[in-house]
Design an enzyme around this catalytic site. Structure first.
Site, PDB file in Angstrom:
ATOM      1  N   PRO A  43       0.837  -1.221   0.000  1.00 34.27           N
ATOM      2  CA  PRO A  43       0.000   0.000   0.000  1.00 34.27           C
ATOM      3  C   PRO A  43       0.868   1.265   0.000  1.00 34.27           C
ATOM      4  O   PRO A  43       0.477   2.285  -0.556  1.00 34.27           O
ATOM      5  CB  PRO A  43      -0.815  -0.119   1.286  1.00 34.27           C
ATOM      6  CG  PRO A  43      -0.156  -1.169   2.104  1.00 34.27           C
ATOM      7  CD  PRO A  43       0.617  -2.047   1.182  1.00 34.27           C
ATOM      8  N   ASP A 249      44.993 -44.086  -0.994  1.00 37.43           N
ATOM      9  CA  ASP A 249      45.056 -45.155   0.016  1.00 37.43           C
ATOM     10  C   ASP A 249      43.992 -44.994   1.071  1.00 37.43           C
ATOM     11  O   ASP A 249      43.399 -43.938   1.216  1.00 37.43           O
ATOM     12  CB  ASP A 249      46.350 -44.997   0.812  1.00 37.43           C
ATOM     13  CG  ASP A 249      47.553 -45.474   0.074  1.00 37.43           C
ATOM     14  OD1 ASP A 249      48.629 -45.204   0.580  1.00 37.43           O
ATOM     15  OD2 ASP A 249      47.402 -46.116  -0.972  1.00 37.43           O
ATOM     16  N   LYS A 271      44.727 -50.943   0.977  1.00 31.77           N
ATOM     17  CA  LYS A 271      45.815 -51.156   1.919  1.00 31.77           C
ATOM     18  C   LYS A 271      45.327 -51.040   3.346  1.00 31.77           C
ATOM     19  O   LYS A 271      45.836 -50.238   4.112  1.00 31.77           O
ATOM     20  CB  LYS A 271      46.977 -50.183   1.696  1.00 31.77           C
ATOM     21  CG  LYS A 271      47.821 -50.534   0.519  1.00 31.77           C
ATOM     22  CD  LYS A 271      49.242 -50.151   0.792  1.00 31.77           C
ATOM     23  CE  LYS A 271      50.062 -50.377  -0.436  1.00 31.77           C
ATOM     24  NZ  LYS A 271      51.242 -49.548  -0.482  1.00 31.77           N
ATOM     25  N   THR A 332      54.868 -36.003   7.881  1.00 32.12           N
ATOM     26  CA  THR A 332      54.767 -37.408   8.248  1.00 32.12           C
ATOM     27  C   THR A 332      54.085 -37.551   9.611  1.00 32.12           C
ATOM     28  O   THR A 332      54.071 -36.615  10.417  1.00 32.12           O
ATOM     29  CB  THR A 332      56.164 -38.058   8.230  1.00 32.12           C
ATOM     30  OG1 THR A 332      55.998 -39.462   8.399  1.00 32.12           O
ATOM     31  CG2 THR A 332      57.062 -37.518   9.337  1.00 32.12           C
ATOM     32  N   ALA A 333      53.511 -38.750   9.818  1.00 29.95           N
ATOM     33  CA  ALA A 333      52.744 -38.965  11.051  1.00 29.95           C
ATOM     34  C   ALA A 333      53.568 -38.616  12.292  1.00 29.95           C
ATOM     35  O   ALA A 333      53.070 -37.927  13.188  1.00 29.95           O
ATOM     36  CB  ALA A 333      52.266 -40.404  11.116  1.00 29.95           C
ATOM     37  N   MET A 384      52.776 -48.220  12.303  1.00 31.09           N
ATOM     38  CA  MET A 384      52.160 -49.532  12.054  1.00 31.09           C
ATOM     39  C   MET A 384      52.426 -50.506  13.198  1.00 31.09           C
ATOM     40  O   MET A 384      52.643 -51.697  12.966  1.00 31.09           O
ATOM     41  CB  MET A 384      52.694 -50.128  10.730  1.00 31.09           C
ATOM     42  CG  MET A 384      52.301 -49.310   9.525  1.00 31.09           C
ATOM     43  SD  MET A 384      53.086 -49.867   8.016  1.00 31.09           S
ATOM     44  CE  MET A 384      54.649 -49.012   8.081  1.00 31.09           C
TER      45      MET A 384
HETATM   46  N1  SAH Z   1      53.722 -42.358   4.832  1.00 31.80           N
HETATM   47  C1  SAH Z   1      53.036 -42.278   6.096  1.00 31.80           C
HETATM   48  C2  SAH Z   1      53.154 -43.553   6.891  1.00 31.80           C
HETATM   49  C3  SAH Z   1      52.505 -44.734   6.253  1.00 31.80           C
HETATM   50  S1  SAH Z   1      52.590 -46.140   7.273  1.00 31.80           S
HETATM   51  C4  SAH Z   1      53.565 -41.093   6.872  1.00 31.80           C
HETATM   52  O1  SAH Z   1      54.574 -40.484   6.496  1.00 31.80           O
HETATM   53  O2  SAH Z   1      52.962 -40.743   7.889  1.00 31.80           O
HETATM   54  C5  SAH Z   1      51.040 -46.082   8.095  1.00 31.80           C
HETATM   55  C6  SAH Z   1      51.217 -45.779   9.557  1.00 31.80           C
HETATM   56  O3  SAH Z   1      51.405 -44.380   9.747  1.00 31.80           O
HETATM   57  C7  SAH Z   1      50.000 -46.090  10.389  1.00 31.80           C
HETATM   58  O4  SAH Z   1      49.935 -47.467  10.712  1.00 31.80           O
HETATM   59  C8  SAH Z   1      50.274 -45.247  11.608  1.00 31.80           C
HETATM   60  O5  SAH Z   1      51.240 -45.859  12.425  1.00 31.80           O
HETATM   61  C9  SAH Z   1      50.898 -44.017  11.013  1.00 31.80           C
HETATM   62  N2  SAH Z   1      49.929 -42.935  10.831  1.00 31.80           N
HETATM   63  C10 SAH Z   1      49.679 -42.277   9.699  1.00 31.80           C
HETATM   64  N3  SAH Z   1      48.752 -41.316   9.904  1.00 31.80           N
HETATM   65  C11 SAH Z   1      48.434 -41.367  11.200  1.00 31.80           C
HETATM   66  C12 SAH Z   1      47.543 -40.636  12.030  1.00 31.80           C
HETATM   67  N4  SAH Z   1      46.809 -39.640  11.558  1.00 31.80           N
HETATM   68  N5  SAH Z   1      47.467 -40.964  13.338  1.00 31.80           N
HETATM   69  C13 SAH Z   1      48.204 -41.952  13.844  1.00 31.80           C
HETATM   70  N6  SAH Z   1      49.053 -42.688  13.117  1.00 31.80           N
HETATM   71  C14 SAH Z   1      49.176 -42.403  11.808  1.00 31.80           C
END
Ligand code: SAH
Length: 463
Positions: A43, A249, A271, A332-333, A384
């Site tokens: 309106p 993987d 794997k 790496t882990a 691992m």
């Molecule tokens: N290329 C990878 C390792 C591969 S072997 C790197 O550099 O980290 C796989 C192993 O990595 C697993 O069994 C575990 O021990 C370790 N891993 C990878 N990511 C992980 C995470 N977020 N937390 C704990 N362990 C991990």
């Protein structure tokens, strides 16, 4: 996702806006940007809206909203009055007529919501918080606004002009994409952005005639880090977003996978422990054969490809086949997971060295250098090692390490699902069984584990 984002062409189509104030004005402006034929029902209207009526930008029906007949023929309806009863009536009537309706600030009355828009036409980015946090959506919009130069629209226009020529030259969409990606990462874009459009078009003609119609494939061996996508490198992210196919993987986290180019073909090569989906030799061959088909192959791995990642074997095959490749390191882990668990791997007072060990069982047993692992003043990180944990603890004690030596096991470190169990060589195995930790888990043995009590900083959501 609770609503599907789509772009509707409303050029010259009737859109009805009910309401005559500032909010209605904002909605009308957005609709006009998309060339809608707007009819406004109210309106009374603000002077700004009256201005639009006077220059015939919109039609005006100077009445109250009374019935559904006022919505007939509309492709969209927006209610922007401050009267809840009217808004509700408009919403009900529109729903009845199957016309998408938006009621400002009343999500429950809407069948569509308006996105926050970054307009670089013909590039348009729409951001929605699905009604939860419009302010956050606008904040994100502001961030994107500052990231995208205003000239991006011109780039899209020029690309549009060249579309048919590029299509004529390259037969597959993959070849076309590779050509455009090369252009977009090169100097032609800078020319367009600096306003030299004519020169840019000449360069584009040259680039097009010089471009090979057959591209050589390539493999990117990329470390995806331990899980948190923020830990990717810039290069990893760039290659993840330009690959044609991604071979990945189990270890790559879902959050990292989210960042792989949406329409890349995904090939899972598994794997899980003891059930390799594809034997390593076949993975090596697969990478080579995909690249030899001219594809850009992303071989995405958890952590770093060269640390317990068999990356070396994969590129050896590529070398033999003459396939070009590049390797991108990842966190790496040992590095990422220890950090997110608040455990420094070295420390002046406790550890001057650090060992990375694989605890993978070979034929059911562990063949490790227990003497080296049992030395004092060092940290031992076991990859691992979950299945062999009891054996590792037992052997270390047997080789002279104190049973009270602190140990941590970290599951899915750096992710929002991270869980950490700490104990000693003597009591850890039992704790891990009770908490039912599952792979991937990293084991850290050493005095530095004690520091977690003081330094733990990361709080995962589901921890
Ligand atoms: N290329 C990878 C390792 C591969 S072997 C790197 O550099 O980290 C796989 C192993 O990595 C697993 O069994 C575990 O021990 C370790 N891993 C990878 N990511 C992980 C995470 N977020 N937390 C704990 N362990 C991990």
């Amino acid at each position: 996702m609770q609503a599907l984002p789509i772009f509707i062409n409303i050029t010259n189509r009737l859109c009805v806006v009910v309401g005559g104030g500032d909010v209605a004005m904002r909605k009308v402006n957005t609709l006009l940007k998309a060339n809608a034929a707007v009819t406004l029902i109210s309106p009374e209207i603000s002077s700004d809206l009256l201005g639009l009526v006077n220059v015939k930008k919109i039609n005006y029906s100077a009445t109250c909203y009374l019935s559904a007949t006022q919505l007939q023929g509309a492709c969209l309806v927006i209610a922007a009055t401050d009267d809840h009863v009217v808004n509700m009536a408009v919403s009900n009537d529109a729903k009845h007529l199957n016309i998408p309706v938006n009621v400002v600030d009343s999500p429950s009355l809407c069948t569509f919501t308006m996105a926050s828009i970054v307009d670089r036409s013909p590039i348009v980015i729409a951001i929605s918080s699905e009604g939860n946090a419009p302010v956050l959506a606008r904040y994100i919009r502001t961030k994107i606004e500052t990231m995208l130069p205003a000239g991006y629209g011109r780039i899209a226009h020029i690309a549009g002009e060249f579309r048919d020529k590029v299509k004529a030259k390259f037969t597959t969409t993959q070849q076309r994409r590779i050509f455009w990606e090369g252009v977009l990462q090169g100097p032609i874009v800078e020319r367009i952005l600096s306003g030299q459009e004519a020169a840019a078009k000449l360069d584009l003609e040259d680039a097009l005639s010089a471009a090979p119609t057959q591209h050589q494939g390539e493999v990117y061996l990329v470390g995806g880090g331990p899980g948190d996508p923020d830990l990717l490198t810039f290069r990893a992210l760039r290659l993840m977003q330009q690959c044609d196919v991604c071979v990945y993987d189990k270890l790559v986290s879902p959050e990292v996978m989210e960042l792989v180019r949406r329409d890349a073909e995904l090939i899972y090569v598994g794997k899980a422990r003891d059930q390799h989906t594809l034997p390593q030799e076949e993975i090596n061959e697969l990478l080579a054969s995909l690249a030899l088909q001219g594809k850009r192959v992303l071989r995405l791995k958890g952590g770093d490809p060269f640390i317990f990642g068999r990356g070396g074997e994969e590129i050896e095959t590529l070398m033999q086949r003459g396939v070009p490749f590049q390797v991108v390191p990842g966190i790496t882990a040992a590095n990422g997971v220890s950090t997110y668990a608040g455990i420094p791997l070295t420390h002046r007072d406790y550890a001057q060295a650090c060992l990375f060990i694989t605890g993978h069982l070979k034929n059911g047993s562990l063949d490790l250098d227990w003497v080296a692992m049992s030395r004092p003043r060092q940290t031992v990180v076991v990859y691992m090692g979950l299945v062999g944990l009891a054996e590792i603890c037992r052997q270390l004690i047997q080789h002279g390490v104190a049973p009270s030596m602190p140990v941590a096991v970290i599951e899915q470190g750096t992710t929002q699902r991270q869980r950490v169990v700490t104990g000693t060589l003597q009591d850890l195995t039992e704790k891990v069984v009770t908490t039912q930790l599952k792979a991937p888990c990293l084991i850290i043995v050493g005095e530095v584990v004690r520091l977690r009590e003081k330094l733990n900083w990361f709080e995962p959501l589901k921890g």
